[in-house]
Design a protein around this motif. Sequence first.
Motif, PDB file in Angstrom:
ATOM      1  N   UNK A 668      -3.976  -0.811  -6.086  1.00 23.48           N
ATOM      2  CA  UNK A 668      -2.746  -0.683  -6.418  1.00 23.48           C
ATOM      3  C   UNK A 668      -2.416  -0.587  -8.253  1.00 23.48           C
ATOM      4  N   UNK A 669      -1.497   0.003  -8.432  1.00 21.88           N
ATOM      5  CA  UNK A 669      -1.070   0.316  -9.821  1.00 21.88           C
ATOM      6  C   UNK A 669       0.149  -0.865 -10.014  1.00 21.88           C
ATOM      7  N   UNK A 670       0.246  -1.378 -11.246  1.00 18.70           N
ATOM      8  CA  UNK A 670       1.346  -2.168 -11.775  1.00 18.70           C
ATOM      9  C   UNK A 670       1.772  -1.502 -13.178  1.00 18.70           C
ATOM     10  N   UNK A 671       2.988  -1.113 -13.191  1.00 15.82           N
ATOM     11  CA  UNK A 671       3.608  -0.278 -14.270  1.00 15.82           C
ATOM     12  C   UNK A 671       4.472  -1.534 -15.004  1.00 15.82           C
ATOM     13  N   UNK A 672       4.077  -1.784 -16.143  1.00 17.80           N
ATOM     14  CA  UNK A 672       5.031  -3.008 -16.496  1.00 17.80           C
ATOM     15  C   UNK A 672       6.054  -2.658 -17.352  1.00 17.80           C
ATOM     16  N   UNK A 673       7.085  -3.487 -17.602  1.00 14.55           N
ATOM     17  CA  UNK A 673       8.330  -2.917 -18.071  1.00 14.55           C
ATOM     18  C   UNK A 673       8.360  -2.124 -19.232  1.00 14.55           C
ATOM     19  N   UNK A 674       7.239  -2.425 -20.154  1.00 12.48           N
ATOM     20  CA  UNK A 674       7.102  -1.624 -21.471  1.00 12.48           C
ATOM     21  C   UNK A 674       6.299  -0.288 -21.109  1.00 12.48           C
ATOM     22  N   UNK A 675       6.027   0.046 -19.956  1.00 17.49           N
ATOM     23  CA  UNK A 675       5.366   1.357 -19.795  1.00 17.49           C
ATOM     24  C   UNK A 675       3.878   1.247 -19.627  1.00 17.49           C
ATOM     25  N   UNK A 676       3.049   0.200 -19.667  1.00 16.56           N
ATOM     26  CA  UNK A 676       1.722   0.074 -19.795  1.00 16.56           C
ATOM     27  C   UNK A 676       1.473  -0.074 -18.160  1.00 16.56           C
ATOM     28  N   UNK A 677       0.313   0.571 -18.024  1.00 14.46           N
ATOM     29  CA  UNK A 677      -0.201   0.626 -16.536  1.00 14.46           C
ATOM     30  C   UNK A 677      -1.434  -0.135 -16.236  1.00 14.46           C
ATOM     31  N   UNK A 678      -1.669  -0.974 -15.399  1.00 19.35           N
ATOM     32  CA  UNK A 678      -2.860  -1.544 -14.988  1.00 19.35           C
ATOM     33  C   UNK A 678      -3.171  -1.384 -13.369  1.00 19.35           C
ATOM     34  N   UNK A 679      -4.547  -1.067 -13.217  1.00 23.85           N
ATOM     35  CA  UNK A 679      -4.690  -1.266 -11.817  1.00 23.85           C
ATOM     36  C   UNK A 679      -5.247  -2.557 -11.428  1.00 23.85           C
ATOM     37  N   UNK A 680      -4.725  -3.053 -10.337  1.00 26.58           N
ATOM     38  CA  UNK A 680      -5.000  -4.452 -10.112  1.00 26.58           C
ATOM     39  C   UNK A 680      -6.517  -4.852  -9.551  1.00 26.58           C
ATOM     40  N   UNK A 681      -7.237  -5.566 -10.073  1.00 28.72           N
ATOM     41  CA  UNK A 681      -8.658  -5.475  -9.890  1.00 28.72           C
ATOM     42  C   UNK A 681      -8.896  -6.395  -8.819  1.00 28.72           C
ATOM     43  N   UNK A 682      -8.372  -5.931  -7.647  1.00 27.77           N
ATOM     44  CA  UNK A 682      -8.763  -6.503  -6.398  1.00 27.77           C
ATOM     45  C   UNK A 682     -10.285  -6.705  -5.890  1.00 27.77           C
ATOM     46  N   UNK A 683     -10.656  -7.642  -5.249  1.00 29.49           N
ATOM     47  CA  UNK A 683     -12.065  -7.799  -4.804  1.00 29.49           C
ATOM     48  C   UNK A 683     -12.181  -6.726  -3.683  1.00 29.49           C
ATOM     49  N   UNK A 684     -13.440  -6.058  -3.601  1.00 24.79           N
ATOM     50  CA  UNK A 684     -13.430  -4.796  -2.327  1.00 24.79           C
ATOM     51  C   UNK A 684     -14.099  -5.555  -1.219  1.00 24.79           C
ATOM     52  N   UNK A 685     -13.238  -4.985  -0.313  1.00 22.13           N
ATOM     53  CA  UNK A 685     -13.698  -5.465   1.104  1.00 22.13           C
ATOM     54  C   UNK A 685     -14.006  -4.281   1.873  1.00 22.13           C
ATOM     55  N   UNK A 686     -14.588  -4.260   3.207  1.00 22.49           N
ATOM     56  CA  UNK A 686     -14.870  -3.093   4.208  1.00 22.49           C
ATOM     57  C   UNK A 686     -13.624  -2.902   4.551  1.00 22.49           C
ATOM     58  N   UNK A 687     -13.360  -1.627   5.187  1.00 17.35           N
ATOM     59  CA  UNK A 687     -12.358  -1.122   6.087  1.00 17.35           C
ATOM     60  C   UNK A 687     -12.385  -1.961   7.235  1.00 17.35           C
ATOM     61  N   UNK A 688     -11.005  -1.993   7.726  1.00 21.64           N
ATOM     62  CA  UNK A 688     -10.894  -2.597   8.976  1.00 21.64           C
ATOM     63  C   UNK A 688     -11.713  -2.228  10.162  1.00 21.64           C
ATOM     64  N   UNK A 689     -12.069  -3.088  11.109  1.00 25.09           N
ATOM     65  CA  UNK A 689     -12.749  -2.971  12.141  1.00 25.09           C
ATOM     66  C   UNK A 689     -14.228  -3.133  12.156  1.00 25.09           C
ATOM     67  N   UNK A 690     -14.763  -3.354  10.758  1.00 18.94           N
ATOM     68  CA  UNK A 690     -16.181  -3.496  10.634  1.00 18.94           C
ATOM     69  C   UNK A 690     -16.569  -5.138  10.856  1.00 18.94           C
ATOM     70  N   UNK A 691     -15.787  -5.924  10.311  1.00 17.54           N
ATOM     71  CA  UNK A 691     -15.818  -7.409  10.423  1.00 17.54           C
ATOM     72  C   UNK A 691     -16.842  -7.850   9.892  1.00 17.54           C
TER      73      UNK A 691
END
Length: 895
Positions: A668-691
């Motif tokens: 996901x992306x976060x657009x801060x009030x000043x207009x700067x943009x960061x992509x949230x560094x979320x830990x990677x996980x496999x798609x649903x269903x693989x377990x």
Amino acid sequence: MSVAWDDIGGLVDAHERFLAGARVDSDVRDSVLDSWKRCRSAGLEPDRLLIPYEPDAALGERFLRAAEPVLGKLAESLAELGTTIALCDGQGRMVQRLGSDRALLARLDAVSFAPGFNASEPVAGTNGVGTTLVERGPVQIVGREHFADCLQPFACAGAPVRDPLSGRIEAVLDLTCLRDDGDPIMLRLVREAAQAIEGLLLDQATQRERALLAAYRRATHEAGPEADGGTGLGRIDLAVLREKAEALLASPHRTLDEVNLTGGRIATLLRRQVVGAAGETGVVVEARILGHPRPVPLTPPTPPPTTAHLVAAPAVTGDGAGGRLVLVGEPGVGRLALLARRRLELLHEAGVRIGATLDVTRTAEEVAEVAVPRFADFAAVDLPDAVRNGEEPEPLGADVPLRRVALRSRRDEPRLYHVGDGFAYVASTPQARSLESGRAVLEPVLSEAGGWFAQDPARLERVLAAGAHSLITVPLRARGATLGVVSFYRCANPAPFEDDDLSLAQELGGRAAMCIDNARRFTREHNTALALQRSLLPRGRPEQSAVEVAYRYLPAQADVGGDWFDVIPLSGARVALVVGDVVGHGLHAAATMGRLRTAVHNFCSLDLPPDDLLTHLDDLVGRLDRGEGWALENAPAETCGIGATCLFAVYDPVSRRCTLTRAGHPLPAVVHPDGSVDFVDLPSAPPLGLGGMPFETVELELAEGSQLVLYTDGLVEDRHQDIDTGLDRLRQVLTRAGRAPEDTCEAVLDALLPARPSDDVALLVARTHVLGPDRVAQWDLPSDPAVVSRSRAAVTGQLAAWGLDDLAFTTELVASELVTNAIRHATGPVQLRLLRDRALICEVSDGSGTSPRLRRARTEDEGGRGLFLVAQLTERWGTRYTPHGKVIWTEQPLP
């Protein structure tokens, strides 16, 4: 012909990017890109060309005699238009150059596009002559589509000129001008000129055959074909005789053949040479039929032949003493072979071009485009609205409403209906008769077709006066149903439609009907899946004040997928934001999306933490996959597996904290009030269903007015663009302060979405709000029963300050009961909190992980009624767990 022609298809930098090794598939026409690849493989360098000069390039006298009048007429028509005409041989060497002004000729001389120089593709790169030879068909090359830098200021169109008897490309005709003077009509002009030269070559051949026929008649003392009124050969016998005679004429070593006919008769075919008065040499095939008591005509009487290979077959004697001519010509050549080859080419082109898309209207347009001008001068496709909309076709006949879906004309002939017009055919028209009978109808002479005139006599009289003289109408039938009708007219072509043309039209109609029906069935499934998916997606925006949301969902051009999004209000004024993507397309993906979305809502009602929610969803997908495997044993492979990605976020407007987790989904992306943009560094996980892998969360603190941007991969990734490039483009679009969520959605889609998206796109933009201190009241309470009375007083005082005195009695009772239960049954610190949001929220938290449950107290019980009273006095209540305990919450509607 002079019109402004800019570089097409985004070619401004495509050439440089191609040379640098980048992919340019979406910016360059397929034929041009294929040519560039061939040039690169040949080792050509666009800034350095070495064009060889060969002064001996020439064409035969017979060819030049045919080309001279055509080129003269073409040069005269282009005299004032700054266009040069080039005639090259079958190897790409220029033999002759005509027309144009001195300035253009000087520029062409400077790039070695002059008589004697070689313009073949391996030498000169992509150009109208060389690429025509490789593609073996007409081509148009404009500006930067040329591989060589020196040719990019020009526009050119080339067409091959074939020997009509052998089918070999004997020459190439090319029109060249400056790029800005180019026009698409150049391609039509050069193609028609090439066909005119081929026609004159064929006329030369027919003159030779007339001389051979005269020599044969002199030798056999025959005045001409004789008609016989007796019993004639059947159509099948005639077809067999002609086929065998053509094979015998084309064979250089065979002189005799026997053919078994119906009724036990035998035909003997004899091949022998004949010499004309001027020394022309050729071959004739005679037929003698045995086993018939009287002369039988092979064909009706016809005038002397004027075309190669097949001529009239007059009567033959039954006793075998006399023979009659079947064929005359040169071995292996002739009009029938030419027509057969062109028909095969047309059918091949129809197989390649018709049905290239699964769109009903576009498929109908492809039918008309294939037919005109190679088969007809004018073609129209008429379908009922039900077929266009993907519905099951109803029985068609006279007076059934149709709509003109496609129209193609060699020139601007007068027509009765235009594209989009609705109408019904009169019962006597060929179209209505073909719809009723399910068979093609041939009207070789329209001026004699009274039923055709009945549709609109005044208008059709003008159509006839404009040159229309012959018609074939074919019903479009597939899988036992009639889908519509296609009409082929001849206007400019003087030859009327014949029986062989009727067979070809039926073949075209059959292929077109199957493709249209495939497109109709796809449209029906697509519409069904789209309706299902839209019914499963959110309708409107839920009531909540934590975020201001805007969203977009765009289905794929080809098929509906399983993308979804959701905004789910949670307890404590919080909100959950969800975006997911089910693997695959069609009804299966849409139905699976609906099941997962329902599951997410159910899990949210339990107030599960984000990582626990995805764990439960992952387990559900795995169970669905395993549980459906046996039921779908014989189903298509794409429907037998379930997989999905998901991004889940929870935002709390009181603490401004946002908790996120993902399963195989884009960041996901976060657009801060000043207009700067960061992509949230979320830990990677496999798609649903693989377990098998835990889901991790990340917690952010967002400033008020920040925008959280969630999306599916169709927005940033496709076959023309990798995901890193897409994320960079997304960052550029998002980098702007103060933009509303709706404006953000529009800007993102305008910048990133292709004209025909290959995958679904779901986009969710949420701008955060804050529940300020003036709307939050909070008290930390010791584990002492005496504190209950103080908590009731605090609640009453706060509600008075908020002007909610009407809720004081109920809220005081609820708070008292919840605090008492926490002190009596739980451990750890106790906290009481009031939130004034869209509803009045009362929360009591403690350090215990045990959850109270609602039960019905018995008559003799002293307690157990408090939670029942809470449930009766409030609109909603529930429990949610925290890392340090639990929270019991209630909601009451504001007055």
